[in-house]
Design a protein around this motif. Structure first.
Motif, PDB file in Angstrom:
ATOM      1  N   ASN A 189      -1.736  -4.145   9.180  1.00  0.00           N
ATOM      2  CA  ASN A 189      -2.579  -2.998   8.813  1.00  0.00           C
ATOM      3  C   ASN A 189      -2.038  -1.684   9.395  1.00  0.00           C
ATOM      4  O   ASN A 189      -2.061  -0.651   8.725  1.00  0.00           O
ATOM      5  CB  ASN A 189      -4.004  -3.224   9.296  1.00  0.00           C
ATOM      6  N   GLN A 222       0.925  -0.691   7.459  1.00  0.00           N
ATOM      7  CA  GLN A 222       0.470  -0.133   6.181  1.00  0.00           C
ATOM      8  C   GLN A 222      -0.097   1.278   6.384  1.00  0.00           C
ATOM      9  O   GLN A 222       0.124   2.167   5.565  1.00  0.00           O
ATOM     10  CB  GLN A 222      -0.585  -1.057   5.555  1.00  0.00           C
ATOM     11  N   TRP A 223      -0.869   1.468   7.524  1.00  0.00           N
ATOM     12  CA  TRP A 223      -1.446   2.802   7.780  1.00  0.00           C
ATOM     13  C   TRP A 223      -0.361   3.830   8.090  1.00  0.00           C
ATOM     14  O   TRP A 223      -0.425   4.962   7.621  1.00  0.00           O
ATOM     15  CB  TRP A 223      -2.413   2.681   8.966  1.00  0.00           C
TER      16      TRP A 223
END
Length: 875
Positions: A176, A179-180
């Motif tokens: 995550n 991805q961020w």
């Protein structure tokens, strides 16, 4: 023998035993006392024996005792067998008793033996049970070992599962986070596509989101500059931001340009005549911009909220504001210039009205421009101030050519008041933020006006005060004052006639004297407010000085006013002294001195309201040591090139340096000092005029006495100091007092026109006159003059001189009353009889007048103690 002895001993022992056995149950002193339970046992045994004897059955059941405590023994002895034979002696009993006791003991322990058997049985059972428990424990230990093995395997499995789950969560978080973080790198292409879209509107919500994403990505890259390709992506986002700011700039420029074009070239324009009305002009110059303000305001707020994010936003905001102000300047500068020129043409020649109207117009323009500006933007007050200063500079450029050519102090002072009070203090203080630019330009204009005012004031002081050449009318003293006095009396004639009619029936001497005093009091009362005391009758330089100072007081700064007031008062004092000298030469020294005293008092009184310090500091160079050092250098020529500490040139440079000195000049004290000097000179001249011969005689006598002790004895022998000559001097002095005192007091009343001031100045004159006679009396008493000589000289005492001065003052009052009556006689003939009656009554009651005058003198002395305005040094 041995057997017999042994038998005897045995018998003896048996007998002793029997005796003792018999004593066992003795009631008095038993050898073996039985307990209650033993006694019960004994009773049981006795009963058993009796029963056995009565019924010789093999066994009988004993009777159950009644006492509960004998239950156990009865049970124990229930089956006891009696002996087979009879108990013939104690020995048999004892033997039987031993057997019975053993049997009883055995039967008594039967329960215990039974219980013991039970315990042994239970012990066997417990041992068997322990054997089973040991087997169970062995099996349980094996089971526990197996459980621990299984539990360890299960815990290991759980731990492994948890670790796998934790690693899975970490990997998920890492994914995550990756991805961020990749999100900030992946937005570039999307943002470029949106910004290049032809349908994107600057005022839309989509454009706001684009700016938010650009700011967010730039901030992230700025916080993490070490990421791979961070610099390259930062540049890409900067390009996106540049595209966005370009869109905003083009949009705002387009809106402002359209509003400017519509304002400069209105479609329905019919000529300048249609813009003469204020409403039409306001609608033209502000209507289009107000219509466009809402469009620009929405975009400007979007940029103003991001000024702290990036310098590009600040530059964009500055460009938008500068463009707006440039366009407004192209619209308003010609309009403001044209309006100022129209105001200039409308008030041609009237500089004060021009200043007031032009400044008021600029005030409204500044307020309207600021109001319009904040309809577009919320920041940028500094740029707005610069723009408004440019508009206000038009006023400065228009007014300055007029200001530098204005010569009248009144006009300059009025313009100063307009700029300082009406504009800066009233308008600017009410709206300091709105009128900041106007205040700056107005302050510059005010400084120019003040500079011109100070320059013209210096010229005015030199031309109209320092170089003033008085005319004959300016020096016509006391004729001018007498003329104004007669005018004042003629103006008060109706009131005087009414008072004369009301007093005509009073014929007594006392009433006449009171009438004379009331006339004098009324005259003095009107004199204190007479036209002779108005500023129109002041000497021109005094009037001009005070008018000039009053003009400058509210127009220039306090330090400048202090310097000007110092110069103005100095020149005014010199001008008054010059005029007093002219009057003294033309008339009498008394007239000149009273003239100077009067105007110095006016100066001191009129400068008192100015709440400034009239003290200034002047710096000067003192060259007195230079001359001394130069002489020392000439005397030490041989030491000019000496190498020691006595080098002449070095001493000249050290000792011959000019000294800087500071002087404090106080113009207010200078007025008081000059007033003091003039009053002292006036007192001296007045005393000399009244008692001149006496003072001359005293000075000559003092000079003679100062020659030595021998001269004291010859003073009486001199012709000029004989009693007859001294008597002539005294008579001449008294004649002068009677004739000149009235003239002196008349002059003081005419010039000063203030009873308190007259009393303050006349008091030392009176004291000096009395002191002169006291000195004469002391001289005659201490230098050989006899009683007959004193009688011949008729030297008056201090009390007599005081009465003489009081009577002369009464005569002066009569003279004033006569003058008033004469003035009324000239104006009307109806008051002649009243004047004659007053003269007759006054002459017939001369003694009463003298007494009243003496009382008045005492009252004046009391008044003098209450007066605090006495100039220093008069007494």
């Amino acid at each position: 023998m041995d057997d017999v002895a042994s038998a005897r001993s045995e018998n003896e022992n048996g007998r002793k035993i029997r005796n003792r056995l018999m004593q066992w149950e003795s009631k008095t002193d038993p050898l073996a006392a039985l307990s209650a339970q033993q006694e019960e046992y004994l009773d049981v045994l006795s009963n058993l024996w009796r029963n056995e004897v009565a019924t010789p059955s093999p066994a009988t059941t004993p009777t159950k005792p009644t006492n509960k405590e004998s239950t156990a023994p009865a049970d124990c002895t229930a089956d006891i067998k009696l002996p087979a034979g009879e108990l013939n002696n104690t020995n048999d009993f004892l033997l039987w008793f031993v057997v019975v006791s053993a049997e009883i003991e055995e039967r008594g322990d039967a329960n215990y033996h039974k219980y013991l058997q039970q315990l042994e049985q239970r012990k066997g059972e417990c041992a068997h049970m322990l054997t089973q428990i040991a087997v169970a424990m062995d099996r349980l230990g094996a089971l526990s070992s197996e459980y621990e093995f299984v539990s360890t395997k299960t815990s290991a499995l759980n731990t492994a599962s948890e670790q796998l789950i934790s690693e899975q969560e970490k990997l998920q978080e890492l994914s995550n986070e990756i991805q961020w973080r990749l999100h900030f790198f992946n937005q570039v292409e999307l943002l470029n596509q949106r910004l290049q879209s032809p349908t994107l509107s600057v005022a839309s919500e989509a454009f706001r989101e684009c700016l938010n994403k650009i700011d967010e990505c730039l901030n992230y890259l700025a916080e993490n500059p070490k990421f791979k390709d961070a610099a390259a992506y930062n540049l890409k986002y900067k390009q996106c931001l540049a595209k966005a700011t370009g869109l905003v700039r083009n949009y705002v420029y387009s809106v402002i340009n359209q509003a400017t074009e519509a304002t400069l070239h209105p479609r329905n324009a019919t000529g300048e005549t249609s813009l003469q009305a204020p409403d039409a002009a306001f609608a033209l110059y502000y209507g289009k911009y107000q219509t466009s303000a809402a469009k620009v305001k929405r975009v400007a707020q979007l940029i103003e909220s991001r000024l702290d994010h990036s310098s590009e936003y600040e530059q964009l905001m500055t460009d938008l504001q500068q463009h707006y102000l440039t366009m407004r300047a192209s619209v308003m500068s010609p309009a403001v210039n044209q309006s100022i020129q129209n105001v200039k043409a409308a008030h041609k020649g009237d500089h004060c009205s021009l200043t007031r109207s032009a400044c008021s117009f600029l005030v409204h323009v500044c307020q309207d421009e600021q109001r319009l500006y904040y309809q577009f933007f919320e920041t940028g007050a500094a740029h707005l101030t610069v723009y408004l200063e440019g508009l206000c500079t038009i006023l400065y450029d228009t007014m300055r050519p007029f200001i530098i050519h204005i010569n009248h102090l009144e006009t300059l002072a009025e313009i100063c008041s307009i700029l300082r009070i009406e504009m800066l203090e009233e308008q600017v203080q009410q709206n300091p933020n709105t009128l900041q630019a106007f205040a700056t330009i107005t302050h510059q204009l005010l400084q120019d006006v003040q500079e011109r005012l100070v320059f013209r004031a210096h010229l005015y002081l030199q031309s109209d005060i320092q170089n003033y050449n008085p005319s004959t009318g300016d020096l016509a003293y006391p004729e001018k004052l007498e003329m104004m006095e007669s005018i004042a009396l003629s103006l008060q004639e109706p009131a005087q006639l009414r008072r004369s009619d009301s007093r005509s029936s009073m014929v007594s001497s006392v009433s006449s004297a009171m009438e004379t005093e009331s006339v004098d009091t009324a005259y003095r009362a009107q004199q204190m407010n007479s036209p002779a005391d108005l500023h129109g009758m002041w000497y021109p330089t005094v009037r001009r000085t005070l008018v000039c100072l009053s003009r400058l007081y509210r127009c220039v700064d306090r330090p400048i006013f202090q310097g000007l007031s110092q110069e103005a008062l100095k020149l005014c004092i010199q001008s008054v002294a010059y005029a007093a000298g002219k009057i003294s030469a033309a008339k009498t020294p008394i007239d000149g001195e009273l003239f100077e005293i009067k105007h110095l008092l006016i100066l001191r009184e009129q400068i008192a309201p100015f709440r400034v310090d009239f003290t200034i500091k002047e710096t000067s160079l003192d060259f007195s040591k230079v001359k001394t050092a130069a002489f020392g250098l000439l005397h030490k020529r041989k030491q000019l090139f000496s190498m020691g500490s006595n080098n002449a040139i070095l001493e000249f440079l050290i000792d011959g340096t000019p000294q800087i000195k500071e002087h404090l000049l106080d113009s207010r004290k200078e007025v008081d000092r000059q007033l003091k000097t003039t009053c002292e000179q006036f007192i001296k001249d007045a005393v000399h005029m009244l008692v001149g011969p006496l003072m001359t005689f005293l000075e000559k006598a003092q000079a003679t006495l100062a020659a030595g002790p021998a001269a004291q004895s010859t003073l009486r022998q001199c012709v000029w100091s004989s009693p007859q000559q001294i008597s002539g001097v005294i008579q001449e002095t008294q004649r002068l007092i009677k004739s000149k005192l009235a003239v002196l007091q008349r002059a003081m009343q005419l010039y000063l026109s203030n009873r308190d001031t007259e009393f303050i100045i006349f008091r030392p004159i009176r004291n000096n006159i009395i002191q002169s006679f006291v000195k004469l009396e002391q001289l005659l008493t201490t230098n050989g003059y006899s009683t007959d000589d004193m009688t011949i000289t008729s030297c008056p005492s201090a009390e007599q001189v005081s009465v003489l001065l009081s009577s002369a003052s009464v005569l002066a009052a009569e003279g004033m009353a006569s003058f008033a009556a004469a003035a009324r006689k000239i104006s009307t003939s109806s008051s002649v009889e009243t004047v004659a009656n007053r003269k007759v009554s006054t002459s017939s009651n001369k003694a009463a007048s003298v007494q009243e005058t003496t009382a008045e003198t005492t009252q004046e002395n009391e008044v003098a103690a209450k007066i605090d305005a006495t100039p220093a040094g008069i007494e």
